[in-house]
Every structure is written in structure tokens, then in C-alpha cells.
Write an enzyme that holds these catalytic residues in place. Sequence first.
Site, PDB file in Angstrom:
ATOM      1  N   CYS A  84       0.836  -1.206   0.000  1.00 55.02           N
ATOM      2  CA  CYS A  84       0.000   0.000   0.000  1.00 55.02           C
ATOM      3  C   CYS A  84       0.872   1.258   0.000  1.00 55.02           C
ATOM      4  O   CYS A  84       1.490   1.572  -1.005  1.00 55.02           O
ATOM      5  CB  CYS A  84      -0.968  -0.053   1.189  1.00 55.02           C
ATOM      6  N   HIS A 194      -3.449  -5.840   1.078  1.00 50.14           N
ATOM      7  CA  HIS A 194      -2.678  -6.012   2.314  1.00 50.14           C
ATOM      8  C   HIS A 194      -2.521  -7.479   2.704  1.00 50.14           C
ATOM      9  O   HIS A 194      -3.394  -8.022   3.397  1.00 50.14           O
ATOM     10  CB  HIS A 194      -3.370  -5.269   3.461  1.00 50.14           C
ATOM     11  N   GLU A 196      -0.562  -8.632   4.915  1.00 47.53           N
ATOM     12  CA  GLU A 196      -0.330  -8.742   6.370  1.00 47.53           C
ATOM     13  C   GLU A 196      -1.634  -8.782   7.159  1.00 47.53           C
ATOM     14  O   GLU A 196      -1.647  -9.233   8.300  1.00 47.53           O
ATOM     15  CB  GLU A 196       0.591  -7.607   6.851  1.00 47.53           C
TER      16      GLU A 196
END
Lengths: 227, 78
Positions: A84, A194, A196
Site C-alpha cells: 500500500c 494487504h 499482512e
Amino acid sequence: MKLGVVRFPGSCDEVDALLACRRFGEAEILWHRDRDLHGVDVVVLPGGFSYGDYLRVGAIARFSPVMEAVTEFARAGGPVLGICNGFQVLCEAGLLPGALLPNTGLRFLCRQVEVGVANPATAFTRACARGERLSLPVKHGAGRFHASEAELDELEAAGQIALRYAAGHNPNGSARDAAGVTNAAGNVLGLMPHPEHATDPLTGSVDGGKLFESVAQHVTEGAAVPA
Amino acid sequence: MKVRVLIRPKEGILDPQGQAVERALPALGFTGVESVHVGRLVDLEVADPACVEEMCEQLLANPLIEDYEVQVDDGGRA
């Protein structure tokens, strides 16, 4: 494998990134003023709004002291993942091609999207099958990938558009449905979704773990990627 | 010396901000408006205006997506 997650002033996903990294190896936070990378094997630039995203997204972060070390590390073949805002920083730093513009719809988007693996021969996708679909969240206001048509053709031909939004899932108007883009050598990946935030079953998808598994393979087995 | 830098989206690049403003104006009764683009303006005072071009290339603009124009205010001497 030891991963380092850079914390810029204004980063906000560095703790999630750190926790995700720790599922796959050792991990620590690197401060934006650090001039060395503490011997890590992998660098992660997390999401957020580095330096308030003043001027342009990612524009100021690129001049922070740690980015000199990250640039040197990347140019020497070290794996670097930009998520991002991290993707935006890597583009501004010239470590990745193109740029990220405000979403076509002008809205900040926060939703789950499906992303297909278009190139499984990069440091961050080698644990995936070609065409494999990953369910990952996006949350951004400026995620529209842009490059000139000629450059997009080159990137596609070279397999540098490693991740693509699945049909109907392009949330931001990105050219060629690009969700994740690598450098020519394939050791630097930037993506708007994302990974994560998709490593714990509690969040509904663990598909993001594939990227961390991939880089773990890359670090332990060496850079040679099976054709 | 005072310098003003105008930065705008490169021609041909989709500018949703400009489009949003363009769509909003008729709602206020302003008709006949087209080709609206929204950019950025940077005012600075510099000792040597010759370096502003380089500042634009390196930081103030992203030449991949933006065009810029440097206006030097020489106090009417030119």
C-alpha cells in the site's frame, strides 16, 4: 529468516506487518532514521500515510535515511515488499516502475478483493501456483496504478505485473488490473492489497501468508526460482 | 526571489478530481464549463531560481504523471 519492517512517521500498519512476519520468521521494526538494516534478510515497507503523504503519496518518505539503505539492499538483490503506502514509496523512489494515482471513484476504499497470481516466479509469489486466487483486503485512496502504455506492454511481457485483480475486482481503476508490480529482477514487489491483514483465520483469509511463505523459500533456498 | 510552481496532471491522464468539480459546477447553475483539471501550487522564495527546475524533477512534481510550470517573479525587471 529475519524480516525488518520500516516505521515511518505516519505508518500505521507496521505492527500488523510485524505480527504477520513473526508467523514466518524473526522480525523487528526498523526506524526511518536508521542508516543500516540490522542484518535483515527481507525488508517490508508497510501501509499508512508516511510523512502525512504531503505533496504526493510516498513522495517525502523516499528521502528518509533508511531508504538509502533499502535502495542499496534492493539493488543488490535483497527482497523488498512494499504494501500500500510502501508500494507508493517504492514507486516514488524509482525502485518500481509507474506511479499510484487517486482512485477513479475518488473514494477511500476498504473491502476484500480477489487477486490472481500472474507470475509465480518472483521472490514473493514462488509458493503460489500460476493463476491462483488470493483473497486480500484493500484500503486506500490512491491505488490506481499508472504507467505509459508502452511501459505497461513491457511490464506485461516481462511478467512484472505479478498480481492482478480478478475480473470485476479492480477497485481503483488500475491500468491492466495491476494489483502488484515487481522490478525487472523480481526481488522487489509492491502491491496495494494487504497480505499482512490476511494471515490469521480470525480475519477471514490467510491467503496473504503465501507471500511471506514465498519469501521464506526465497531466503532459505536461494534466489533461483523454478521456471 | 519569489517563485511559483504550478503542477497539473499530465494531459491524457484521468483526473477524477477535475471531473468531480466539473460535474458539481452545473449543479450550482454554472453552465458551459468543461475541461476542469485540479492541480497544485507551490510558492517559494529561493536565492537561485535556476535550481527550481531540478527541485521539480526531484521532488515537487512526479514527471511520470504531472507537468509543471515555473513562474519567476522578478519584480517586473524582465
